[in-house]
Scaffold this motif. Structure first.
Motif, PDB file in Angstrom:
ATOM      1  N   LEU A   2      -0.842  -1.651   5.847  1.00 18.33           N
ATOM      2  CA  LEU A   2      -1.859  -0.697   5.826  1.00 18.33           C
ATOM      3  C   LEU A   2      -3.042  -1.431   7.144  1.00 18.33           C
ATOM      4  O   LEU A   2      -3.522  -0.501   7.873  1.00 18.33           O
ATOM      5  CB  LEU A   2      -2.754  -0.778   4.575  1.00 18.33           C
ATOM      6  CG  LEU A   2      -4.135   0.201   4.437  1.00 18.33           C
ATOM      7  CD1 LEU A   2      -3.838   1.458   4.795  1.00 18.33           C
ATOM      8  CD2 LEU A   2      -4.707   0.077   3.127  1.00 18.33           C
ATOM      9  N   CYS A   3      -3.070  -2.776   7.038  1.00 20.91           N
ATOM     10  CA  CYS A   3      -3.828  -3.322   8.305  1.00 20.91           C
ATOM     11  C   CYS A   3      -3.079  -2.941   9.533  1.00 20.91           C
ATOM     12  O   CYS A   3      -3.877  -2.547  10.699  1.00 20.91           O
ATOM     13  CB  CYS A   3      -3.622  -4.928   8.142  1.00 20.91           C
ATOM     14  SG  CYS A   3      -4.788  -5.410   6.713  1.00 20.91           S
ATOM     15  N   GLN A   5      -1.707  -0.062  10.026  1.00 19.77           N
ATOM     16  CA  GLN A   5      -2.011   1.246  10.231  1.00 19.77           C
ATOM     17  C   GLN A   5      -3.476   1.487  10.883  1.00 19.77           C
ATOM     18  O   GLN A   5      -3.604   2.408  11.673  1.00 19.77           O
ATOM     19  CB  GLN A   5      -1.741   2.053   8.932  1.00 19.77           C
ATOM     20  CG  GLN A   5      -2.322   3.541   8.984  1.00 19.77           C
ATOM     21  CD  GLN A   5      -1.295   4.356   9.642  1.00 19.77           C
ATOM     22  OE1 GLN A   5      -0.338   4.015   9.948  1.00 19.77           O
ATOM     23  NE2 GLN A   5      -1.787   5.744  10.050  1.00 19.77           N
ATOM     24  N   VAL A   6      -4.316   0.606  10.264  1.00 11.15           N
ATOM     25  CA  VAL A   6      -5.778   0.716  10.657  1.00 11.15           C
ATOM     26  C   VAL A   6      -5.643   0.300  12.133  1.00 11.15           C
ATOM     27  O   VAL A   6      -6.560   0.924  12.928  1.00 11.15           O
ATOM     28  CB  VAL A   6      -6.423  -0.109   9.576  1.00 11.15           C
ATOM     29  CG1 VAL A   6      -8.024  -0.177  10.248  1.00 11.15           C
ATOM     30  CG2 VAL A   6      -6.687   0.175   8.363  1.00 11.15           C
ATOM     31  N   TYR A  47       3.802   4.697  11.165  1.00 11.52           N
ATOM     32  CA  TYR A  47       3.373   4.086  10.089  1.00 11.52           C
ATOM     33  C   TYR A  47       2.610   4.748   8.983  1.00 11.52           C
ATOM     34  O   TYR A  47       3.039   4.239   7.889  1.00 11.52           O
ATOM     35  CB  TYR A  47       2.279   3.175  10.454  1.00 11.52           C
ATOM     36  CG  TYR A  47       2.531   1.874  11.574  1.00 11.52           C
ATOM     37  CD1 TYR A  47       3.385   1.062  10.650  1.00 11.52           C
ATOM     38  CD2 TYR A  47       2.639   1.754  12.759  1.00 11.52           C
ATOM     39  CE1 TYR A  47       3.974  -0.351  11.299  1.00 11.52           C
ATOM     40  CE2 TYR A  47       3.018   0.890  13.580  1.00 11.52           C
ATOM     41  CZ  TYR A  47       3.739  -0.397  12.852  1.00 11.52           C
ATOM     42  OH  TYR A  47       4.255  -1.386  13.380  1.00 11.52           O
ATOM     43  N   LEU A  48       2.217   6.023   9.178  1.00  3.91           N
ATOM     44  CA  LEU A  48       1.688   6.870   7.981  1.00  3.91           C
ATOM     45  C   LEU A  48       3.050   7.114   7.062  1.00  3.91           C
ATOM     46  O   LEU A  48       2.868   7.232   5.990  1.00  3.91           O
ATOM     47  CB  LEU A  48       1.091   8.204   8.391  1.00  3.91           C
ATOM     48  CG  LEU A  48       0.663   9.091   7.466  1.00  3.91           C
ATOM     49  CD1 LEU A  48      -0.443   8.258   6.748  1.00  3.91           C
ATOM     50  CD2 LEU A  48       0.049  10.041   8.184  1.00  3.91           C
ATOM     51  N   LEU A  51       4.281   4.121   5.009  1.00  2.00           N
ATOM     52  CA  LEU A  51       3.228   4.067   4.089  1.00  2.00           C
ATOM     53  C   LEU A  51       3.391   4.874   2.823  1.00  2.00           C
ATOM     54  O   LEU A  51       3.555   4.642   1.769  1.00  2.00           O
ATOM     55  CB  LEU A  51       1.694   3.925   4.580  1.00  2.00           C
ATOM     56  CG  LEU A  51       0.767   3.548   3.648  1.00  2.00           C
ATOM     57  CD1 LEU A  51       0.938   2.211   2.993  1.00  2.00           C
ATOM     58  CD2 LEU A  51      -0.481   3.742   4.124  1.00  2.00           C
ATOM     59  N   SER A  52       3.437   6.120   3.188  1.00  2.00           N
ATOM     60  CA  SER A  52       3.948   7.037   2.049  1.00  2.00           C
ATOM     61  C   SER A  52       5.185   6.977   1.404  1.00  2.00           C
ATOM     62  O   SER A  52       5.273   7.042   0.434  1.00  2.00           O
ATOM     63  CB  SER A  52       3.895   8.484   2.721  1.00  2.00           C
ATOM     64  OG  SER A  52       4.827   8.734   3.450  1.00  2.00           O
ATOM     65  N   CYS A  55       4.706   3.881  -0.983  1.00  2.00           N
ATOM     66  CA  CYS A  55       3.897   4.141  -2.062  1.00  2.00           C
ATOM     67  C   CYS A  55       4.498   5.392  -2.793  1.00  2.00           C
ATOM     68  O   CYS A  55       3.924   5.578  -4.018  1.00  2.00           O
ATOM     69  CB  CYS A  55       2.742   4.882  -1.562  1.00  2.00           C
ATOM     70  SG  CYS A  55       1.636   3.519  -0.710  1.00  2.00           S
TER      71      CYS A  55
END
Length: 107
Positions: A2-3, A5-6, A47-48, A51-52, A55
């Protein structure tokens, strides 16, 4: 993850930081600016998607559900006629609207 991605979203935001309003199609942008934008958009997308996946979220299904919810919450005709119809309580929707959203979109 997540970091990271940010950070990528931050890099994408930097491209637009001093551009002001950007016209559709980016007619005034140089080719190297377009290439750079494409690279940063791709980083955010990749990255999205990762991440999905981690998750366990079906991103396509989640996006379609969100579009359906938005269509209920912000009908096109009403949205064009009203600038701030929704109250600040209950996330901007009345109880009736919340019930409509739940009924219209299957889990």
């Amino acid at each position: 993850l997540l970091c990271v991605q940010v950070g990528e979203v931050g890099e994408l935001s930097e491209i637009f930081q001093w551009k002001g309003e950007v016209p559709k199609g980016l007619p005034d942008w140089k080719e190297e600016e377009r290439v750079h934008l494409g690279e940063e958009l791709s980083d955010v997308l990749l990255y999205l998607v990762r991440l999905s996946d981690i998750c366990g979220i079906d991103l396509g299904k989640a996006a379609l559900r969100k579009l359906q919810l938005n269509a209920i919450k912000y009908p096109a005709a009403a949205a064009a006629a009203t600038t701030n119809h929704y109250s600040s309580t209950n996330n901007g929707a009345t109880k009736t609207e919340k019930e409509q959203q739940k009924a219209a979109v299957p889990n």
